[in-house]
Design a protein around this motif. Structure first.
Motif, PDB file in Angstrom:
ATOM      1  N   PRO A   1       0.542   8.709  21.577  1.00  0.00           N
ATOM      2  CA  PRO A   1       1.142   9.975  21.144  1.00  0.00           C
ATOM      3  C   PRO A   1       2.077   9.845  19.953  1.00  0.00           C
ATOM      4  O   PRO A   1       2.140  10.738  19.114  1.00  0.00           O
ATOM      5  CB  PRO A   1       1.913  10.439  22.400  1.00  0.00           C
ATOM      6  CG  PRO A   1       1.258   9.740  23.533  1.00  0.00           C
ATOM      7  CD  PRO A   1       0.779   8.426  23.007  1.00  0.00           C
ATOM      8  N   ASN A   2       2.824   8.732  19.856  1.00  0.00           N
ATOM      9  CA  ASN A   2       3.789   8.573  18.772  1.00  0.00           C
ATOM     10  C   ASN A   2       3.291   7.679  17.649  1.00  0.00           C
ATOM     11  O   ASN A   2       4.057   7.336  16.748  1.00  0.00           O
ATOM     12  CB  ASN A   2       5.101   7.997  19.331  1.00  0.00           C
ATOM     13  CG  ASN A   2       5.731   8.902  20.360  1.00  0.00           C
ATOM     14  OD1 ASN A   2       5.770  10.115  20.182  1.00  0.00           O
ATOM     15  ND2 ASN A   2       6.217   8.327  21.453  1.00  0.00           N
ATOM     16  N   GLU A   3       1.997   7.299  17.706  1.00  0.00           N
ATOM     17  CA  GLU A   3       1.483   6.398  16.678  1.00  0.00           C
ATOM     18  C   GLU A   3       0.203   6.960  16.065  1.00  0.00           C
ATOM     19  O   GLU A   3       0.233   8.001  15.427  1.00  0.00           O
ATOM     20  CB  GLU A   3       1.282   5.011  17.288  1.00  0.00           C
ATOM     21  CG  GLU A   3       2.606   4.390  17.749  1.00  0.00           C
ATOM     22  CD  GLU A   3       2.432   3.006  18.288  1.00  0.00           C
ATOM     23  OE1 GLU A   3       2.740   2.054  17.554  1.00  0.00           O
ATOM     24  OE2 GLU A   3       1.987   2.865  19.449  1.00  0.00           O
ATOM     25  N   HIS A   4      -0.928   6.299  16.275  1.00  0.00           N
ATOM     26  CA  HIS A   4      -2.185   6.768  15.704  1.00  0.00           C
ATOM     27  C   HIS A   4      -2.976   7.551  16.750  1.00  0.00           C
ATOM     28  O   HIS A   4      -3.061   7.130  17.910  1.00  0.00           O
ATOM     29  CB  HIS A   4      -3.010   5.589  15.192  1.00  0.00           C
ATOM     30  CG  HIS A   4      -2.319   4.808  14.116  1.00  0.00           C
ATOM     31  ND1 HIS A   4      -2.292   5.225  12.804  1.00  0.00           N
ATOM     32  CD2 HIS A   4      -1.603   3.658  14.166  1.00  0.00           C
ATOM     33  CE1 HIS A   4      -1.594   4.352  12.096  1.00  0.00           C
ATOM     34  NE2 HIS A   4      -1.159   3.406  12.892  1.00  0.00           N
ATOM     35  N   PRO A   5      -3.597   8.659  16.359  1.00  0.00           N
ATOM     36  CA  PRO A   5      -4.336   9.457  17.344  1.00  0.00           C
ATOM     37  C   PRO A   5      -5.603   8.765  17.841  1.00  0.00           C
ATOM     38  O   PRO A   5      -6.063   9.035  18.947  1.00  0.00           O
ATOM     39  CB  PRO A   5      -4.675  10.742  16.582  1.00  0.00           C
ATOM     40  CG  PRO A   5      -4.630  10.348  15.132  1.00  0.00           C
ATOM     41  CD  PRO A   5      -3.558   9.304  15.035  1.00  0.00           C
ATOM     42  N   ASN A   6      -6.165   7.849  17.023  1.00  0.00           N
ATOM     43  CA  ASN A   6      -7.390   7.158  17.412  1.00  0.00           C
ATOM     44  C   ASN A   6      -7.542   5.896  16.568  1.00  0.00           C
ATOM     45  O   ASN A   6      -6.776   5.655  15.617  1.00  0.00           O
ATOM     46  CB  ASN A   6      -8.619   8.071  17.245  1.00  0.00           C
ATOM     47  CG  ASN A   6      -8.638   8.747  15.876  1.00  0.00           C
ATOM     48  OD1 ASN A   6      -8.509   8.093  14.839  1.00  0.00           O
ATOM     49  ND2 ASN A   6      -8.787  10.060  15.868  1.00  0.00           N
ATOM     50  N   PHE A   7      -8.539   5.082  16.917  1.00  0.00           N
ATOM     51  CA  PHE A   7      -8.763   3.824  16.217  1.00  0.00           C
ATOM     52  C   PHE A   7      -9.123   4.060  14.754  1.00  0.00           C
ATOM     53  O   PHE A   7      -8.712   3.287  13.872  1.00  0.00           O
ATOM     54  CB  PHE A   7      -9.877   3.028  16.900  1.00  0.00           C
ATOM     55  CG  PHE A   7     -10.233   1.751  16.179  1.00  0.00           C
ATOM     56  CD1 PHE A   7      -9.423   0.630  16.266  1.00  0.00           C
ATOM     57  CD2 PHE A   7     -11.383   1.679  15.397  1.00  0.00           C
ATOM     58  CE1 PHE A   7      -9.750  -0.546  15.595  1.00  0.00           C
ATOM     59  CE2 PHE A   7     -11.714   0.514  14.725  1.00  0.00           C
ATOM     60  CZ  PHE A   7     -10.894  -0.604  14.830  1.00  0.00           C
ATOM     61  N   GLU A   8      -9.870   5.106  14.474  1.00  0.00           N
ATOM     62  CA  GLU A   8     -10.292   5.385  13.096  1.00  0.00           C
ATOM     63  C   GLU A   8      -9.083   5.607  12.191  1.00  0.00           C
ATOM     64  O   GLU A   8      -9.048   5.131  11.046  1.00  0.00           O
ATOM     65  CB  GLU A   8     -11.215   6.602  13.063  1.00  0.00           C
ATOM     66  CG  GLU A   8     -12.601   6.371  13.664  1.00  0.00           C
ATOM     67  CD  GLU A   8     -12.599   6.242  15.188  1.00  0.00           C
ATOM     68  OE1 GLU A   8     -13.535   5.630  15.735  1.00  0.00           O
ATOM     69  OE2 GLU A   8     -11.641   6.751  15.818  1.00  0.00           O
TER      70      GLU A   8
END
Length: 513
Positions: free
Chosen positions: A217-224
């Motif tokens: 939630p506080n970083e990247h929404p997904n690996f892409e």
């Protein structure tokens, strides 16, 4: 250091960031301070309203002497001040901070690393080599330390892998004034996500590896999104060096070629690796011998451009493990591009011991303890698989926790790697932030197959370490993972002092002796 309002306006327009300007006086006003923390404001300061901003911060800054604010919307509390309204305050802070500190990056040869694991180790190796080559004139910005010069007061603990842009340029300027000519730094995915390095071009950019991490939630929404941010380092580097064995190599190599000519892109891999696509490997590394205290390996330049760097040869490391040989090979290439020769490279890495990396302690009557910063699935797998192989399938006891407020994907990763390698696990606290450490441990526990891994939870980390060492028998390996040399626990926004894992392990060893 100073910056006029006119200069600010021109710079923001050049970067297409300026929406509007509200002047409350002379546009030639000279601002002699710059800050994003109202507690650091002095007279005639340029103030940035960023992050978790509250209007009271601007009120406090104004009262302390701020004369201009930068924000994405006009703020009532700033009435009476000059206002620079921008499309992106983080980008604005980066370009204006660089100008305020008179572009210190132009006076430094900058080697930058990104990767899911290995950034810190490779950065320390590179700095150590370049210290030999530059007569101790190489600065370091790492997850562990920031080193701005030769004096003790120029070295301090880091609070972010990559600092906020204003702090980054301040520290670069300080390094230059301290006589530094080179800088080695880690660049996190968040540095690009949060525009901390916006506008920077690096002399050498490294891509070590990629695996799922920092998704939450506080970083990247997904690996892409995570991969996209990591790739920006290559897009913004004059020379690119890539571990050809990384996952998503095709995407990584393509990113490098968008802005960098092929003759300035270097690939490295171990001697047995055969690339899946038709690319030429420039450097190969191969283990020659290994003990439980050091490893010897050989680096061979294959291509003409690699041979010209002159660093083919035999090397020794105090850090064991093939993953550390890979990091060391990266460092040798990066330092060579920065002007180091073979002797500097060999001497620079030979005796280096990195805080919190593969630190070991033998406990009489009990197991061998390893302290390592391995803090995600990829780095933990590399560590545990190596120990399992080198100690011939020992019993592995692992003490580990996962941080709060970030890296949520690590929790499932820890469960997976424990299932694959551990015999015994004690789940504990590691920088819980605003989360309940017991709830974090429960998330990890939910993914563990307890028929394979005997697992308990002990929230107090010191007690967990004591339990693991006391349980261990001669021949067992106790791994204290993920915290490394951190001397604090981040709890509800406060850095709470913590003795470090190795200090606690030594105390336990003394108690048991």
């Amino acid at each position: 250091m100073a910056l006029t309002l006119d200069a600010c306006t021109l710079i923001l327009k050049e970067h297409h960031l300026l929406k509007s300007v509200a002047l409350n006086g002379d546009s030639n006003l000279n601002m002699t301070g710059i800050a994003y923390d109202s507690r650091k404001v002095t007279a005639d300061t340029l103030f940035f309203c960023k992050g978790n901003f509250r209007p009271v911060f601007l009120t406090n800054a104004k009262e302390a002497g701020a004369v201009t604010y930068v924000a994405e919307q006009p703020i009532v509390e700033g009435n009476g001040m000059n206002a620079l309204i921008v499309t992106n305050v983080q980008k604005a802070m980066a370009v204006l901070s660089a100008a305020f500190y008179d572009y210190p990056q132009d006076d430094l040869f900058i080697v930058a690393y990104t990767g899911t694991k290995g950034k810190t180790t490779a950065s320390y190796f590179t700095q150590s080599i370049l210290q030999e080559a530059t007569n101790q004139k190489t600065a370091l910005f790492s997850t562990i330390d920031r080193v701005l010069g030769p004096k003790p007061e120029d070295r301090f603990k880091s609070d972010l892998t990559t600092p906020e842009s204003l702090d980054l340029f301040h520290d670069m300027r300080q390094a230059v004034e301290n006589g530094m000519t080179h800088l080695v730094m880690e660049v996190s995915s968040q540095a690009y996500k949060k525009n901390r390095v916006y506008g920077l071009t690096f002399d050498v950019g490294f891509f070590l590896n990629i695996s799922p991490d920092h998704v939450g939630p506080n970083e990247h929404p997904n690996f892409e999104d995570y991969l996209h941010c990591k790739l920006q380092l290559l897009v913004n580097s004059r020379h690119c060096v890539i571990n050809a064995q990384t996952q998503n190599f095709g995407d990584v190599y393509a990113a490098a070629t968008t802005t960098t000519e092929p003759e300035n892109i270097y690939l490295f891999a171990d001697t047995s690796y055969q690339p899946a696509q038709p690319v030429d490997i420039d450097f190969r590394f191969e283990n020659q011998a290994m003990t439980l205290a050091e490893s010897r390996f050989k680096v061979t330049a294959v291509s003409k451009k690699a041979i010209q760097l002159g660093v083919s040869g035999d090397y020794q490391l105090r850090l064991i493990g093939d993953f550390n040989e890979s990091n060391a090979t990266a460092a040798i290439i990066g330092a060579a591009l920065g002007g180091a020769d073979l002797i500097a490279a060999q001497q620079g890495i030979r005796r280096l011991q990195i805080p919190g990396r593969m630190e070991t302690l033998a406990v009489e009557g009990h197991g061998q303890v390893y302290v390592d910063y391995a803090h995600n699935y990829a780095s933990m797998k590399a560590l545990l698989s190596f120990l399992q192989k080198e100690y011939n399938q020992p019993k592995l006891l692992v003490v580990v926790g996962s941080p709060g407020d970030k890296g949520v994907s690590r929790r499932a990763g820890f469960a997976q790697v424990l299932n694959e390698y551990a015999d015994r696990a004690i789940l504990t606290t590691d920088d819980p932030g605003y989360e309940d450490p017991a709830a974090i441990a429960a998330e990890i526990l939910a993914g563990i197959d307890q028929d394979k891994v005997a697992t308990t939870v002990e929230i107090d980390r010191a007690t967990a370490i004591k339990q693991a060492i006391e349980e261990s028998q001669p021949g067992d390996i106790v791994v204290l993972a993920a915290k490394g040399a951190d001397a604090y626990q981040k709890v509800r926004g406060v850095d709470t002092p913590y003795p470090t894992d190795m200090v606690i392990a030594k105390q336990v060893a003394q108690y048991l002796s």
